[in-house]
Design an enzyme around this catalytic site. Structure first.
Site, mmCIF file in Angstrom:
data_model
loop_
_atom_site.group_PDB
_atom_site.id
_atom_site.type_symbol
_atom_site.label_atom_id
_atom_site.label_comp_id
_atom_site.label_asym_id
_atom_site.label_seq_id
_atom_site.Cartn_x
_atom_site.Cartn_y
_atom_site.Cartn_z
ATOM 1 N N HIS A 54 21.253 28.767 -34.021
ATOM 2 C CA HIS A 54 22.124 29.001 -35.166
ATOM 3 C C HIS A 54 21.786 30.394 -35.703
ATOM 4 C CE1 HIS A 54 23.772 28.485 -39.240
ATOM 5 N NE2 HIS A 54 24.487 27.498 -38.723
ATOM 6 N N TYR A 55 22.686 30.989 -36.447
ATOM 7 C CA TYR A 55 22.410 32.335 -36.974
ATOM 8 C C TYR A 55 21.359 32.320 -38.081
ATOM 9 C CZ TYR A 55 25.523 31.144 -40.883
ATOM 10 O OH TYR A 55 26.100 30.545 -41.970
ATOM 11 N N ARG A 56 21.075 31.160 -38.643
ATOM 12 C CA ARG A 56 20.070 31.079 -39.711
ATOM 13 C C ARG A 56 18.664 31.039 -39.125
ATOM 14 N NH1 ARG A 56 23.511 26.782 -42.964
ATOM 15 N NH2 ARG A 56 24.737 28.245 -44.212
ATOM 16 N N ARG A 94 13.609 37.444 -33.319
ATOM 17 C CA ARG A 94 15.054 37.443 -33.062
ATOM 18 C C ARG A 94 15.519 38.820 -32.592
ATOM 19 N NH1 ARG A 94 19.608 34.168 -34.184
ATOM 20 N NH2 ARG A 94 18.499 32.730 -35.526
#
EC number: 3.1.15.-
Length: 193
Positions: free
Chosen positions: A134-136, A119
């Site tokens: 998604h941020y997860r 990431r």
């Protein structure tokens, strides 16, 4: 695989991604390979995305540390990178175009092993792709660490077959998560299902 399934609101689909880099320094090193796979929530593979070796000059590859030089030569990635004409922007756009056929923007966590590092590189070198997730994160290495702490015998069943190429690493990560899923009760001292 061609897109055969429309994106359905109720589907829980997971995007698996792996990168190979020239090293681990997110400010100095660079992405040299990217691959993606889409699974359903039961970890059945729905589609395999494009796999790209990203063009870099020889001097950048020669500047890698010894482990990376040896590994990427052995896997064939070194030569694929030198032969490639694909740039980061092309790989990013093609990967997003593939993902749009399968998963809505923001619907899937970023899935893989030690995925936080991937990431970080995506944030710097392929920011549109990083924002597609998604941020997860669904980081399989978290389960590996927990198994090592709470139930080390679970680790005995983990078999890695990867050649340290992006696509083979993804399939190893999916197989590893399938293994942990079978052992989830053991983490909490519950009977294995």
């Amino acid at each position: 695989m061609a897109s055969e399934l429309p994106v359905v609101e109720s589907d829980r689909r997971l995007i698996w991604i792996d990168l190979e880099m020239t090293g681990l320094d997110t400010h100095r090193d660079s992405i040299i390979e990217i691959a993606t796979v889409v699974t359903d929530a039961q970890l059945n593979v729905l589609a395999e995305g494009p796999e790209f070796a990203i063009s870099h000059p020889l001097q950048m590859l020669e500047a890698m540390d010894e482990w990376n030089r040896n590994q990427h030569r052995h896997s064939g990635l070194w030569q694929r990178v030198l032969n490639s004409e694909i740039q980061h922007a092309q790989a990013e756009a093609s990967t997003i175009a593939f993902l749009q056929q399968w998963v809505k923007t923001g619907a899937s966590p970023m899935c893989g092993n030690s995925i936080c590092q991937d990431r970080r590189f995506l944030h710097r070198q392929m920011p549109c792709l990083e924002r597609y997730f998604h941020y997860r994160n669904l980081d399989v290495s978290t389960l590996k660490e927990l198994a090592g702490c709470w139930a080390p015998s679970i680790l005995d069943g983990v078999v890695k077959t990867s050649s340290h190429t992006a696509l083979s690493d993804i399939y190893d990560s999916i197989a590893e998560l399938r293994h942990y899923r079978k052992s989830m009760g053991t983490f909490a001292g519950l009977p294995v299902v």
